[in-house]
Write a protein that holds these residues in place. Structure first.
Motif, short mmCIF file in Angstrom:
data_model
loop_
_atom_site.label_atom_id
_atom_site.label_comp_id
_atom_site.label_asym_id
_atom_site.label_seq_id
_atom_site.Cartn_x
_atom_site.Cartn_y
_atom_site.Cartn_z
N MET A 1 0.83 -1.20 0.00
CA MET A 1 0.00 0.00 0.00
C MET A 1 0.87 1.26 0.00
SD MET A 1 -3.18 0.89 2.53
CE MET A 1 -3.89 -0.74 2.49
N ASP A 2 2.09 1.15 -0.58
CA ASP A 2 2.99 2.31 -0.61
C ASP A 2 2.39 3.48 -1.38
OD1 ASP A 2 4.79 0.80 0.77
OD2 ASP A 2 5.94 0.21 -1.00
N ALA A 3 1.47 3.20 -2.29
CA ALA A 3 0.92 4.25 -3.14
C ALA A 3 0.18 5.32 -2.35
CB ALA A 3 -0.01 3.65 -4.20
N ASN A 4 -0.16 5.05 -1.10
CA ASN A 4 -0.85 6.08 -0.33
C ASN A 4 0.04 7.30 -0.13
OD1 ASN A 4 0.53 4.23 1.77
ND2 ASN A 4 0.05 6.04 2.99
N LEU A 5 1.36 7.10 -0.05
CA LEU A 5 2.27 8.22 0.17
C LEU A 5 2.50 9.05 -1.09
CD1 LEU A 5 5.13 7.16 2.61
CD2 LEU A 5 3.29 8.78 2.97
N THR A 6 2.07 8.58 -2.21
CA THR A 6 2.19 9.36 -3.44
C THR A 6 0.83 9.88 -3.92
OG1 THR A 6 1.96 7.42 -4.90
CG2 THR A 6 4.18 8.00 -4.16
N GLY A 7 -0.23 9.53 -3.21
CA GLY A 7 -1.56 9.93 -3.65
C GLY A 7 -2.00 9.18 -4.88
N ASN A 8 -1.58 7.90 -4.99
CA ASN A 8 -1.89 7.11 -6.18
C ASN A 8 -2.53 5.77 -5.84
OD1 ASN A 8 -0.85 8.33 -8.90
ND2 ASN A 8 0.70 8.87 -7.36
N LEU A 9 -3.27 5.68 -4.71
CA LEU A 9 -4.04 4.46 -4.46
C LEU A 9 -5.05 4.26 -5.59
CD1 LEU A 9 -4.97 4.39 -0.65
CD2 LEU A 9 -3.25 3.03 -1.85
N SER A 10 -5.28 3.00 -5.93
CA SER A 10 -6.20 2.70 -7.03
C SER A 10 -7.56 2.30 -6.48
CB SER A 10 -5.64 1.56 -7.89
OG SER A 10 -6.62 1.11 -8.81
N PRO A 11 -8.64 2.84 -7.03
CA PRO A 11 -9.98 2.42 -6.60
C PRO A 11 -10.30 0.99 -7.03
CG PRO A 11 -10.13 3.94 -8.44
CD PRO A 11 -8.69 3.93 -8.02
N ASP A 12 -9.42 0.38 -7.82
CA ASP A 12 -9.63 -1.00 -8.26
C ASP A 12 -8.80 -2.00 -7.48
OD1 ASP A 12 -11.35 -0.10 -10.34
OD2 ASP A 12 -9.61 0.38 -11.57
N ASP A 13 -8.07 -1.52 -6.48
CA ASP A 13 -7.20 -2.40 -5.69
C ASP A 13 -8.05 -3.34 -4.85
OD1 ASP A 13 -5.41 -3.62 -3.98
OD2 ASP A 13 -4.26 -1.81 -3.56
N GLU A 357 8.03 -3.21 9.76
CA GLU A 357 8.57 -4.55 9.58
C GLU A 357 7.92 -5.25 8.40
OE1 GLU A 357 11.29 -7.28 10.37
OE2 GLU A 357 10.97 -5.81 11.96
N ASP A 358 6.60 -5.09 8.26
CA ASP A 358 5.86 -5.81 7.22
C ASP A 358 6.05 -5.21 5.83
OD1 ASP A 358 4.85 -7.57 9.10
OD2 ASP A 358 3.05 -6.36 9.46
N ASP A 359 6.10 -3.88 5.75
CA ASP A 359 6.08 -3.23 4.43
C ASP A 359 7.43 -2.69 3.98
OD1 ASP A 359 3.26 -3.56 4.13
OD2 ASP A 359 2.97 -1.93 5.55
N GLY A 360 8.45 -2.76 4.85
CA GLY A 360 9.74 -2.22 4.46
C GLY A 360 9.80 -0.72 4.67
N THR A 361 10.75 -0.08 4.00
CA THR A 361 10.97 1.36 4.15
C THR A 361 10.77 2.07 2.83
OG1 THR A 361 12.53 1.03 5.97
CG2 THR A 361 12.67 3.13 4.80
N VAL A 362 10.05 3.18 2.88
CA VAL A 362 9.75 3.97 1.69
C VAL A 362 10.14 5.42 1.93
CG1 VAL A 362 7.89 4.92 0.27
CG2 VAL A 362 7.85 2.52 0.91
N PHE A 363 10.83 6.02 0.96
CA PHE A 363 11.05 7.46 0.93
C PHE A 363 10.39 7.99 -0.33
CE2 PHE A 363 14.41 6.15 3.77
CZ PHE A 363 14.51 7.19 4.68
#
Length: 381
Positions: A1-13, A357-363
């Motif tokens: 769900m990293d896309a939440n930090l870019t404002g790119n979550l998909s409504p089809d996910d 721990e589950d999702d790793g690290t995102v910048f």
């Protein structure tokens, strides 16, 4: 769900709940309605360009929406605080807002969000509505606090610059007074000159002490050479160079993402993030680079698996000469992440971090598509 930090979550996910998907599908309508209302109600927002007004709100919206998915990753809550803080920091650096305006526009967001969801038939249960209201209230406080902290840092920089600039005319005045003392035979004149010299020396001593107390004065301004750049090509070049040492995956939403930025500064910033991801990430998992866009803004996301960054280290890693303490590094010299933040802020943008721990690290580096109006913007890093 990293896309939440870019404002790119998909409504089809399919991993998102129905109410989250419905909310994400309305992102554009909600943000457009919010911006229109803010321009009308907040005087400082009337003349803001779209990428600066929109700011990190797409990421903020998506992270709020993700909270409505049961069993959402635990990091989502801290992500929301991160995005809200960056929102407040950008407002301090790039607008004429005061803290009241920051609070007001976030209150408008809450009202517009619930109004637009209801208008489009998205039904929230009582607990869901109460949860969103509670988190919005909490992040209003975080945005206002970040605004205040960054504004204080900018005031320190201004004072440092003024103190530095004062030393030149002080030195000139002191030398002129000493020349008068050497050339005048009048005892009264020499006595007055001694007072002038003593006073200028005292002022010079106070300005030197002030400069020593303000660390920001030692970092210097960020100098950017803005030109048209294809960020996809730049990211691909960074990925190809890094692949010599580690597997790197590049994901882009378009063949080109052209905009106006400083190519060399951005290259170095992305290289820093990728090198950190390789150095501190899991050796058997690829580093992922994603380039995406929202409303007149672009996002560069760098993700790695491995030991997470502890919440208490999330801000310290962006401070000069500090490293996160939970990865066996201890204290050390480090300028990579502070540099990344300074470059993002000097382009009129932000940098956000999420780690678990589950999702790793995102910048995520989040920038206006055209940084020319904001080149050399004040930086708090």
């Amino acid at each position: 769900m990293d896309a939440n930090l870019t404002g790119n979550l998909s409504p089809d996910d399919p991993e998102l709940s129905p109410v989250t998907r419905a909310m994400v599908a309305l992102r554009g309508q909600v943000l457009d309605a919010w911006m229109a209302e803010v321009r009308r109600a907040v005087p400082q927002a009337k003349e803001l360009s779209l990428p600066i007004l929109a700011n990190t709100l797409p990421a903020y919206f998506d992270t709020l929406a993700a909270l409505l998915t049961p069993q959402h990753p635990a990091r989502i809550v801290s992500d929301l605080g991160t995005v809200a803080s960056e929102h407040g920091g950008e407002r301090a650096r790039l607008t004429l807002y005061d803290a009241t305006a920051v609070i007001h526009e976030m209150q408008i967001f809450r009202d517009v969000l619930f109004r637009e969801l209801e208008r489009h038939g998205v039904v929230l249960e009582g607990e869901q509505r109460a949860m969103l209201s509670s988190y919005i209230d909490a992040t209003i406080r975080e945005s206002a606090n970040a605004f205040t902290v960054v504004q204080a840092a900018l005031r320190e920089q201004f004072v440092a610059a003024m103190a530095h600039d004062l030393r030149t005319p002080l030195s000139t005045a002191q030398m002129a007074a000493e020349m008068i003392a050497h050339t005048s035979g009048d005892a009264n004149v020499r006595r007055y000159v001694e007072k002038i010299v003593a006073s200028t020396q005292r002022i010079d001593g106070m300005t030197r002490e002030l400069l020593d107390r303000i660390a920001f004065s030692k970092t210097g301004p960020v100098r950017l050479t803005i030109q048209e750049v294809d960020l996809v090509t730049l990211a691909r070049e960074v990925a190809q160079a890094a692949e010599v040492a580690h597997a790197v995956e590049l994901s882009v939403e378009a063949g080109q993402v052209r905009g106006w930025w400083c190519a060399e500064a951005l290259r170095r910033a992305i290289e820093n993030l990728v090198n950190n991801a390789i150095k501190y990430g899991a050796p058997d998992a690829p580093v992922r680079i994603t380039v995406s866009t929202t409303q007149e803004r672009v996002q560069v996301l760098v993700h790695n698996r491995g030991a997470p960054i502890a919440p208490e280290d999330s801000e310290g890693i962006f401070q000069l000469y500090r490293r996160a303490g939970n990865q066996g590094l201890g204290e050390g010299w480090g300028v990579g992440l502070p540099y990344v933040r300074r470059i993002a802020e000097a382009h009129g943008g932000s940098v956000m971090m999420s780690s678990s721990e589950d999702d790793g690290t995102v910048f995520v580096i989040d920038l206006p598509m055209d940084a020319r109006p904001f080149a050399g913007a004040p930086t708090a890093a």
